[in-house]
Design an enzyme around this catalytic site. Structure first.
Site, PDB file in Angstrom:
ATOM      1  CG  HIS A 142      47.386  43.785  41.975  1.00  0.00           C
ATOM      2  ND1 HIS A 142      46.181  43.505  42.560  1.00  0.00           N
ATOM      3  CD2 HIS A 142      48.080  42.624  41.963  1.00  0.00           C
ATOM      4  CE1 HIS A 142      46.155  42.234  42.909  1.00  0.00           C
ATOM      5  NE2 HIS A 142      47.295  41.681  42.557  1.00  0.00           N
ATOM      6  CB  CYS A 143      46.531  49.343  38.333  1.00  0.00           C
ATOM      7  SG  CYS A 143      44.794  49.061  38.134  1.00  0.00           S
ATOM      8  CB  ALA A 144      51.778  48.300  39.202  1.00  0.00           C
TER       9      ALA A 144
ATOM     10  CG  ASN B  35      48.347  50.835  34.290  1.00  0.00           C
ATOM     11  OD1 ASN B  35      49.500  50.875  33.846  1.00  0.00           O
ATOM     12  ND2 ASN B  35      47.557  49.789  34.122  1.00  0.00           N
TER      13      ASN B  35
END
Ligand code: PMP
Length: 401
Positions: free
Chosen positions: A356-358, A111
């Site tokens: 996980h921020c993806a 992100n």
């Protein structure tokens, strides 16, 4: 809460840090903590020296041509923001043909990349193409080339996925892309690889390399760097393709209201985290090949152990070949956040659970908005700790069967 903690979240930030990291930071704060670059007195000079030494270590680490091209940042997100805003603002400021800059990015990105680009796409300032990845997390060079066009100013690709650990064949991918787009700026997010794997920015022809100091390098949080190539920021500064809107003191050219145009000062306004970089120097000096081998051995133990547990799904590559010390899995019938919470509360085991921020990668591998459990061993992990973790997962898998 069981004590001591079994820490298996090194992909977020490595812990424990080598003892020398804390010692170097205490030494800096006790004896040398002036403001780097400001004032000509001894403490200021000593603090400046720390920054220069950190720049030097990072330069050697990734085979950069000179230390001035290594911009010290507050982490990898900070470095990515500096690079993305820098390239787009430089382009938008100088583009006068009515066209928009185009950016190519990928489904494996963090992100820190996706959200930074998103604010340009939603305000209509850029066109963007997101290149998909396969189930193992690979992004193919052909697909990247197909996504590029003559307006593409930046191609950004992670060296390794923070979710699956899959390492991209960056050198070969860039070589293929360069045959058609020799002048395009290529950024490689090295958050998950710096410190774990060899990186050569010159041989691989990378223009922008954001690095985290607090993950594989085992330095303190709040440290990172951005390598900037001569293609992105030529010695003739007027031709720079990176424009930094952040302004402030640099310790150089103080009487003028213009920012210095020479690197690193052009991209480094404000007081640096010198205490953090004192720790990072010690951390880099403590890196050995044995550290990496140990982390991979522990990851192998996790993978082999999880493979044997019924009801566990492992995502990505089948073995440690081609991956960082990261494994993503799920237990059938158990939400990853529940697994994380139970490991923490009942076993004192720290892993990360969820998305996980993806988010685009989770979509690509079918873990959607629930995500998965990420386990990432580190240099302090022992075989006994991994076995404890596997026992806990085995018990949970039985409960949910
Ligand atoms: N990119 C990737 C691939 C990452 O894994 C991370 C950290 N999770 C970042 C960028 C952001 O790094 P930092 O935490 O240093 O801001």
């Amino acid at each position: 809460m069981p004590d001591p903690i079994i820490y298996l979240d090194n992909a977020a930030t490595s812990w424990p840090k080598p003892d020398c990291v804390g010692e170097a930071m205490v030494d800096f704060l006790t004896h040398r903590a002036g403001n780097p670059g400001r004032g000509g007195h001894r403490l200021a000079r000593e603090a400046s020296l720390v920054l220069e030494q950190a720049r030097d270590r990072l330069t050697k680490l990734v085979h950069a041509p000179c230390p001035q091209r290594m911009i010290l940042t507050h982490g990898c997100t900070d470095a990515l923001n500096l690079a993305i805003h820098g390239v787009l603002r430089a382009d938008i400021r100088t583009r006068c043909d009515g066209t928009k800059p185009h950016v190519v990015t990928t489904a494996i990105e963090h992100n820190a990349v996706l959200r930074t680009l998103h604010c340009y796409t939603t305000s209509g300032l850029i066109d963007m193409t997101i290149v998909p990845c396969d189930e193992q997390g690979f992004v193919h060079a052909d697909a990247l080339i197909e996504a590029c066009n003559e307006c593409t100013v930046l191609l950004t690709l992670s060296h390794a996925s923070n979710v699956l650990g899959t390492i991209q064949p960056i050198k070969e991918t860039i070589r293929t892309i360069r045959e058609q787009y020799p002048d395009m700026l290529i950024m490689v997010d090295a958050a998950q690889t710096a410190g774990h794997f060899e990186i050569d920015v010159q041989d691989w022809d990378i223009d922008l390399l954001p690095i985290a100091g607090h993950k594989g390098l085992r330095g303190p949080t709040g440290t990172g760097a951005l390598y900037v190539s001569p293609r992105a920021y030529p010695d003739d500064c007027d031709k720079s393709r990176v424009f930094c809107e952040r302004r402030g003191g640099t310790g150089s050219m103080a009487p003028g209201l213009e920012m210095p145009t020479k690197l690193p000062d052009a991209l480094e306004a404000g007081t640096s985290n010198a205490v953090g970089f004192a720790g990072l120097i010690a951390a880099i000096d403590a890196l050995t090949h044995e550290v990496h081998e140990h982390e991979m051995e522990m990851t192998d133990r996790v993978l082999k152990g999880l493979h044997e547990i019924e009801g566990v799904t492992i995502y990505g590559l089948p073995s440690i070949k081609g991956r960082t010390p990261v494994v993503l899995f799920n237990i059938e019938g158990a939400h990853p956040r529940e697994v994380m919470a139970k490991l923490d509360a009942e076993h004192g085991i720290a892993v990360r659970g969820g998305v996980h921020c993806a988010p685009l990668l989770h979509e690509a591998i079918g873990t959607g908005s629930d995500g998965g459990v990420r386990v990432s061993p580190g240099s302090g992990t022992t075989a006994e700790q991994i076995d404890c973790f596997l026992d806990a997962i085995r018990a949970m898998a039985v409960q949910h069967a």
